[in-house]
Design a protein around this motif. Structure first.
Motif, PDB file in Angstrom:
ATOM      1  N   THR A 102      54.926  24.878  38.118  1.00  0.00           N
ATOM      2  CA  THR A 102      56.148  24.420  37.747  1.00  0.00           C
ATOM      3  C   THR A 102      56.688  23.978  36.537  1.00  0.00           C
ATOM      4  O   THR A 102      55.660  23.011  35.899  1.00  0.00           O
ATOM      5  CB  THR A 102      56.860  23.626  38.701  1.00  0.00           C
ATOM      6  N   LEU A 103      57.456  24.531  35.661  1.00  0.00           N
ATOM      7  CA  LEU A 103      57.623  23.797  34.168  1.00  0.00           C
ATOM      8  C   LEU A 103      58.964  23.195  34.375  1.00  0.00           C
ATOM      9  O   LEU A 103      59.922  23.360  35.012  1.00  0.00           O
ATOM     10  CB  LEU A 103      57.691  24.752  33.112  1.00  0.00           C
ATOM     11  N   GLN A 104      59.042  22.096  33.435  1.00  0.00           N
ATOM     12  CA  GLN A 104      60.502  21.391  33.141  1.00  0.00           C
ATOM     13  C   GLN A 104      61.093  22.332  32.074  1.00  0.00           C
ATOM     14  O   GLN A 104      60.777  22.146  30.729  1.00  0.00           O
ATOM     15  CB  GLN A 104      60.186  20.107  32.662  1.00  0.00           C
ATOM     16  N   LEU A 105      61.944  23.356  32.219  1.00  0.00           N
ATOM     17  CA  LEU A 105      62.506  24.215  31.339  1.00  0.00           C
ATOM     18  C   LEU A 105      63.849  23.150  30.516  1.00  0.00           C
ATOM     19  O   LEU A 105      64.695  22.878  31.417  1.00  0.00           O
ATOM     20  CB  LEU A 105      63.207  25.286  31.755  1.00  0.00           C
ATOM     21  N   ASN A 106      63.863  23.044  29.225  1.00  0.00           N
ATOM     22  CA  ASN A 106      64.981  22.329  28.653  1.00  0.00           C
ATOM     23  C   ASN A 106      65.913  23.420  28.078  1.00  0.00           C
ATOM     24  O   ASN A 106      66.975  23.000  27.680  1.00  0.00           O
ATOM     25  CB  ASN A 106      64.388  21.524  27.321  1.00  0.00           C
ATOM     26  N   THR A 107      65.801  24.555  28.512  1.00  0.00           N
ATOM     27  CA  THR A 107      66.746  25.571  28.008  1.00  0.00           C
ATOM     28  C   THR A 107      67.022  26.852  28.796  1.00  0.00           C
ATOM     29  O   THR A 107      66.319  26.879  29.914  1.00  0.00           O
ATOM     30  CB  THR A 107      66.442  25.932  26.579  1.00  0.00           C
ATOM     31  N   THR A 108      67.708  27.951  28.461  1.00  0.00           N
ATOM     32  CA  THR A 108      67.735  29.161  29.426  1.00  0.00           C
ATOM     33  C   THR A 108      66.531  29.963  29.108  1.00  0.00           C
ATOM     34  O   THR A 108      65.807  29.974  27.933  1.00  0.00           O
ATOM     35  CB  THR A 108      69.143  29.713  29.047  1.00  0.00           C
ATOM     36  N   LEU A 109      66.489  30.826  29.943  1.00  0.00           N
ATOM     37  CA  LEU A 109      65.266  32.177  29.745  1.00  0.00           C
ATOM     38  C   LEU A 109      65.840  32.823  28.691  1.00  0.00           C
ATOM     39  O   LEU A 109      65.034  33.500  27.703  1.00  0.00           O
ATOM     40  CB  LEU A 109      65.161  32.867  31.088  1.00  0.00           C
ATOM     41  N   GLU A 110      67.044  32.966  28.350  1.00  0.00           N
ATOM     42  CA  GLU A 110      67.536  33.849  27.357  1.00  0.00           C
ATOM     43  C   GLU A 110      67.300  33.143  25.814  1.00  0.00           C
ATOM     44  O   GLU A 110      66.939  33.979  24.925  1.00  0.00           O
ATOM     45  CB  GLU A 110      69.127  34.064  27.284  1.00  0.00           C
ATOM     46  N   LYS A 111      67.252  32.072  25.879  1.00  0.00           N
ATOM     47  CA  LYS A 111      66.947  31.124  24.634  1.00  0.00           C
ATOM     48  C   LYS A 111      65.475  31.133  24.328  1.00  0.00           C
ATOM     49  O   LYS A 111      64.873  31.359  23.414  1.00  0.00           O
ATOM     50  CB  LYS A 111      67.381  29.800  24.485  1.00  0.00           C
ATOM     51  N   ILE A 112      64.845  31.125  25.655  1.00  0.00           N
ATOM     52  CA  ILE A 112      63.151  31.037  25.494  1.00  0.00           C
ATOM     53  C   ILE A 112      62.496  32.542  25.055  1.00  0.00           C
ATOM     54  O   ILE A 112      61.668  32.525  24.063  1.00  0.00           O
ATOM     55  CB  ILE A 112      62.606  30.785  26.745  1.00  0.00           C
ATOM     56  N   VAL A 113      63.162  33.605  25.479  1.00  0.00           N
ATOM     57  CA  VAL A 113      62.804  34.735  25.082  1.00  0.00           C
ATOM     58  C   VAL A 113      62.752  35.034  23.596  1.00  0.00           C
ATOM     59  O   VAL A 113      62.067  35.698  23.196  1.00  0.00           O
ATOM     60  CB  VAL A 113      63.162  36.114  26.014  1.00  0.00           C
ATOM     61  N   PHE A 114      63.910  34.415  22.981  1.00  0.00           N
ATOM     62  CA  PHE A 114      63.903  34.630  21.481  1.00  0.00           C
ATOM     63  C   PHE A 114      63.216  33.830  20.714  1.00  0.00           C
ATOM     64  O   PHE A 114      62.863  34.131  19.636  1.00  0.00           O
ATOM     65  CB  PHE A 114      65.495  34.435  21.013  1.00  0.00           C
ATOM     66  N   HIS A 115      62.560  32.801  21.493  1.00  0.00           N
ATOM     67  CA  HIS A 115      61.618  31.904  20.829  1.00  0.00           C
ATOM     68  C   HIS A 115      60.292  32.390  20.721  1.00  0.00           C
ATOM     69  O   HIS A 115      59.263  32.071  19.992  1.00  0.00           O
ATOM     70  CB  HIS A 115      61.583  30.389  21.626  1.00  0.00           C
ATOM     71  N   LEU A 116      59.852  33.212  21.673  1.00  0.00           N
ATOM     72  CA  LEU A 116      58.701  33.916  21.815  1.00  0.00           C
ATOM     73  C   LEU A 116      58.515  35.150  20.936  1.00  0.00           C
ATOM     74  O   LEU A 116      59.390  35.947  20.578  1.00  0.00           O
ATOM     75  CB  LEU A 116      58.521  34.461  23.300  1.00  0.00           C
ATOM     76  N   ASP A 117      57.225  35.723  20.811  1.00  0.00           N
ATOM     77  CA  ASP A 117      56.891  36.999  20.031  1.00  0.00           C
ATOM     78  C   ASP A 117      57.357  38.024  20.892  1.00  0.00           C
ATOM     79  O   ASP A 117      57.065  38.262  21.944  1.00  0.00           O
ATOM     80  CB  ASP A 117      55.673  36.900  19.850  1.00  0.00           C
ATOM     81  N   SER A 118      58.371  38.866  20.455  1.00  0.00           N
ATOM     82  CA  SER A 118      59.030  39.985  21.348  1.00  0.00           C
ATOM     83  C   SER A 118      57.975  41.019  21.593  1.00  0.00           C
ATOM     84  O   SER A 118      58.117  42.063  22.766  1.00  0.00           O
ATOM     85  CB  SER A 118      60.187  40.676  20.491  1.00  0.00           C
ATOM     86  N   SER A 119      56.729  41.010  20.891  1.00  0.00           N
ATOM     87  CA  SER A 119      55.663  41.986  21.693  1.00  0.00           C
ATOM     88  C   SER A 119      54.923  41.528  22.912  1.00  0.00           C
ATOM     89  O   SER A 119      54.072  42.141  23.509  1.00  0.00           O
ATOM     90  CB  SER A 119      54.646  42.450  20.438  1.00  0.00           C
ATOM     91  N   ASP A 120      55.112  40.248  23.219  1.00  0.00           N
ATOM     92  CA  ASP A 120      54.485  39.548  24.300  1.00  0.00           C
ATOM     93  C   ASP A 120      55.554  39.177  25.419  1.00  0.00           C
ATOM     94  O   ASP A 120      55.025  38.967  26.494  1.00  0.00           O
ATOM     95  CB  ASP A 120      53.839  38.305  23.730  1.00  0.00           C
ATOM     96  N   ALA A 121      56.532  39.162  25.158  1.00  0.00           N
ATOM     97  CA  ALA A 121      57.670  38.789  26.053  1.00  0.00           C
ATOM     98  C   ALA A 121      58.730  39.848  26.275  1.00  0.00           C
ATOM     99  O   ALA A 121      59.095  40.380  25.378  1.00  0.00           O
ATOM    100  CB  ALA A 121      58.297  37.444  25.573  1.00  0.00           C
ATOM    101  N   SER A 122      59.519  39.962  27.516  1.00  0.00           N
ATOM    102  CA  SER A 122      60.446  40.703  27.800  1.00  0.00           C
ATOM    103  C   SER A 122      61.297  39.913  29.015  1.00  0.00           C
ATOM    104  O   SER A 122      60.654  39.470  29.834  1.00  0.00           O
ATOM    105  CB  SER A 122      60.130  42.089  28.189  1.00  0.00           C
ATOM    106  N   TYR A 123      62.321  39.947  28.935  1.00  0.00           N
ATOM    107  CA  TYR A 123      63.604  39.359  29.891  1.00  0.00           C
ATOM    108  C   TYR A 123      64.697  40.463  29.833  1.00  0.00           C
ATOM    109  O   TYR A 123      65.530  40.425  29.236  1.00  0.00           O
ATOM    110  CB  TYR A 123      63.896  37.974  29.372  1.00  0.00           C
ATOM    111  N   GLU A 124      64.616  41.052  31.134  1.00  0.00           N
ATOM    112  CA  GLU A 124      65.903  41.965  31.576  1.00  0.00           C
ATOM    113  C   GLU A 124      66.540  41.438  32.728  1.00  0.00           C
ATOM    114  O   GLU A 124      65.935  42.180  33.831  1.00  0.00           O
ATOM    115  CB  GLU A 124      65.391  43.437  31.429  1.00  0.00           C
TER     116      GLU A 124
END
Length: 172
Positions: A102-124
């Motif tokens: 479990t992580l304490q997320l301080n933001t939404t998954l939508e914002k997290i995916v933009f923070h990560l390298d797009s070649s390593d992350a996907s959110y649909e």
């Protein structure tokens, strides 16, 4: 903090297996009619899944510790022995560990995916409700609740290390 929820282990026997014989002589064993390349079995009461292969290997899934793997493998040998199949294990290998954290997320998954390298992350979210992130030899499924499933790791210590890396990465 993470915990193991399932381990997948392959045990290699000293000789190949006769799958038709196993399906006929182990109560509850099922030889799928279409493929016939393995025999499915569930060990009760834990309901661990066992798959026997013609090559002389069997897979154990659902266990949560090394000690349980050893005990379950010995139970499988006893089941084989009771069916008249005398084999011994020559190798045992963990091929995957599935962990939950479990992580304490301080933001939404939508914002997290933009923070990560797009070649390593996907959110649909219309296809799957979690963010999929592949890094450090692991696959993470990150959910908006903060729950994280880690898979693709063969060692629990490595799972703890990559979870800590993920936690630091997402702490922005």
């Amino acid at each position: 903090m993470i915990k193991i929820v399932s381990m997948v282990t392959i045990c290699t026997l000293d000789e190949p297996l006769d799958l038709l014989y196993l399906s006929n002589n182990i109560e509850g064993a099922i030889l799928p009619k279409k493929l016939g390349s393995w025999v499915k079995y569930r060990i009760k009461p834990e309901n661990y899944y066992i798959a026997f292969y013609k090559s002389g290997k069997f897979l154990i899934t659902g266990v949560k510790s090394l000690e349980t793997i050893k005990n379950t493998a010995q139970r499988v040998l006893k089941i084989l022995d009771d069916a008249g199949v005398r084999k011994s294990i020559t190798k045992t290998e963990i091929v995957n560990i599935v962990c939950l954290g479990t992580l304490q997320l301080n933001t939404t998954l939508e914002k997290i995916v933009f923070h990560l390298d797009s070649s390593d992350a996907s959110y649909e979210p219309e296809i799957f409700p979690g963010l999929i992130y592949k890094k450090w030899g692991a696959t993470f499924l990150i959910f908006s609740t903060g729950k994280v499933i880690i898979t693709g790791i063969r060692d629990f210590e490595k799972a703890k290390i990559v979870f800590e890396k993920l936690e630091k990465l997402l702490n922005f």
